[in-house]
Design an enzyme around this catalytic site. Structure first.
Site, short mmCIF file in Angstrom:
data_model
loop_
_atom_site.label_atom_id
_atom_site.label_comp_id
_atom_site.label_asym_id
_atom_site.label_seq_id
_atom_site.Cartn_x
_atom_site.Cartn_y
_atom_site.Cartn_z
N MET A 134 0.84 -1.19 0.00
CA MET A 134 0.00 0.00 0.00
C MET A 134 0.88 1.25 0.00
SD MET A 134 -3.42 -0.96 2.08
CE MET A 134 -2.81 -0.62 3.70
N GLY A 135 2.13 1.11 -0.44
CA GLY A 135 3.03 2.25 -0.50
C GLY A 135 3.54 2.62 0.89
N LEU A 188 6.54 3.04 1.65
CA LEU A 188 7.47 1.91 1.76
C LEU A 188 8.54 2.15 2.81
CD1 LEU A 188 7.98 1.03 -2.01
CD2 LEU A 188 6.26 0.16 -0.40
N HIS A 220 9.14 -3.51 3.52
CA HIS A 220 8.70 -3.78 2.14
C HIS A 220 9.92 -4.05 1.25
CE1 HIS A 220 5.54 -0.82 3.55
NE2 HIS A 220 4.78 -1.82 3.16
N LYS A 223 4.98 -10.03 9.23
CA LYS A 223 4.37 -9.05 10.15
C LYS A 223 2.84 -9.19 10.14
CE LYS A 223 3.86 -4.84 12.03
NZ LYS A 223 2.88 -4.26 11.15
N LEU A 280 8.87 -2.84 11.80
CA LEU A 280 8.63 -1.72 10.88
C LEU A 280 7.19 -1.78 10.39
CD1 LEU A 280 11.90 -1.53 8.75
CD2 LEU A 280 11.38 -0.54 10.98
N ARG A 299 2.54 2.55 9.74
CA ARG A 299 1.79 3.27 10.79
C ARG A 299 2.69 3.77 11.90
NH1 ARG A 299 -2.37 -0.67 9.14
NH2 ARG A 299 -4.10 0.56 8.29
#
Ligand code: PAF
Length: 285
Positions: free
Chosen positions: A31-32, A34, A38, A150, A185, A188
């Site tokens: 969802m970007g 990053l 990611h 995660k 990580l 949020r």
């Protein structure tokens, strides 16, 4: 080299038709916003295939009303810059209207794995995730898709969807990336103040308590869960949502550790809801 960025399904399919030419395609849905978590999945994808496609799409279908869909961080330029450094080949970044031109009348719905924990707290979340991932799999047709540990319940649900619906894609799950102090990580984490970030470390330490007890031979779920709750209760800024010990594939509660299980925690710190988990091995002796 900068990855090519495509914004429509037609352009994505056309770009892939040119890139594929008998080569394996790995796919990392995101969802970007990053971060290294990611990017470590992109690294893993590159070990599995020649062509690495990353999607960047904040999927409204997986946010419940009142969640952070509107304020979810978005910065495609920055994401593309980071992906360029990690050798991604193609970025698919559609607008909401491209993915959902009409209200959906068809959805992927799952029961069982998704009933409890995140599924119980976030109504409709997993059906939204599975639906968009199914759409993305149809658009990109990857040989391999990489997800993060995660979101362990999401990874289990996707594995099951792929098995149930015969998607010809291998699901690979990459380890949770952590800051040096142990915080998992998450996009949020950007919402946390400095003080909240310090409090958030309690999630990892609670999981650590369960890991250490299991390594000492404690196998019953009750003391493992109690130790996690006790650790979290020492932090008044943390509002615990759940602690759980569940089977890795089914997400059913475990009474006793006999095979590797997922210890999971979710908590609110200020206005931010965070999750974390570790896989706990039963004592070898
Ligand atoms: O894990 C995520 O970021 C999302 O749930 C996913 C898999 C990209 C689907 O929107």
């Amino acid at each position: 080299m900068s990855p090519r960025v495509v914004r429509t399904i037609t352009d994505c399919r056309a770009a892939l038709a040119g890139l594929r030419a008998g080569r394996r395609v790995a796919f990392v849905p995101t969802m970007g916003a990053l971060h290294e978590g990611h990017l470590s999945l992109v690294d893993l994808a590159r070990t599995k295939a020649d062509v690495v496609v990353v999607s960047v799409f904040v999927n409204p279908a997986q946010f419940a009303p009142g969640e952070d869909f509107e304020r979810y961080p978005r910065d495609l330029e920055r994401d593309v810059r980071l992906l360029a450094r990690r050798g991604a080949t193609l970025v698919f970044a559609p607008e909401v209207e491209e993915m959902y031109p009409e209200p959906l009348l068809t959805r992927v719905a799952m029961h069982g794995i998704t009933d409890d924990l995140e599924g119980a707290r976030r109504p409709g979340h997993f059906d939204g995730v599975l639906t968009v991932v199914a759409k993305l799999f149809h658009i990109i047709e990857p040989e391999v898709a990489v997800f993060g540990q995660k979101d362990a319940q999401q990874a289990a649900a996707i594995r099951r969807m792929v098995a149930d619906l015969d998607f010809p894609v291998e699901i690979v799950v990459g380890a949770t990336a952590r800051d040096p102090d142990g915080l998992a990580l998450s996009s949020r984490n950007a919402y946390l103040s400095e003080a909240e970030r310090r409090e958030a470390l309690a999630l990892r330490s609670a999981l650590g308590r369960a890991e250490s007890l299991a390594a000492e031979g404690v196998a019953d779920a009750a003391p493992l869960l109690a130790a996690m709750r006790e650790e979290l209760s020492r932090h008044p800024g943390i509002d615990v949502d759940y602690v759980a010990l569940v089977e890795r594939d089914t997400f059913r509660p475990v009474d006793r550790l006999t095979s590797p299980a997922v210890a999971a925690v979710a908590a609110r710190i200020g206005g931010t809801r965070l999750i974390d988990n570790v896989v706990i091995e039963p004592h070898a002796g």
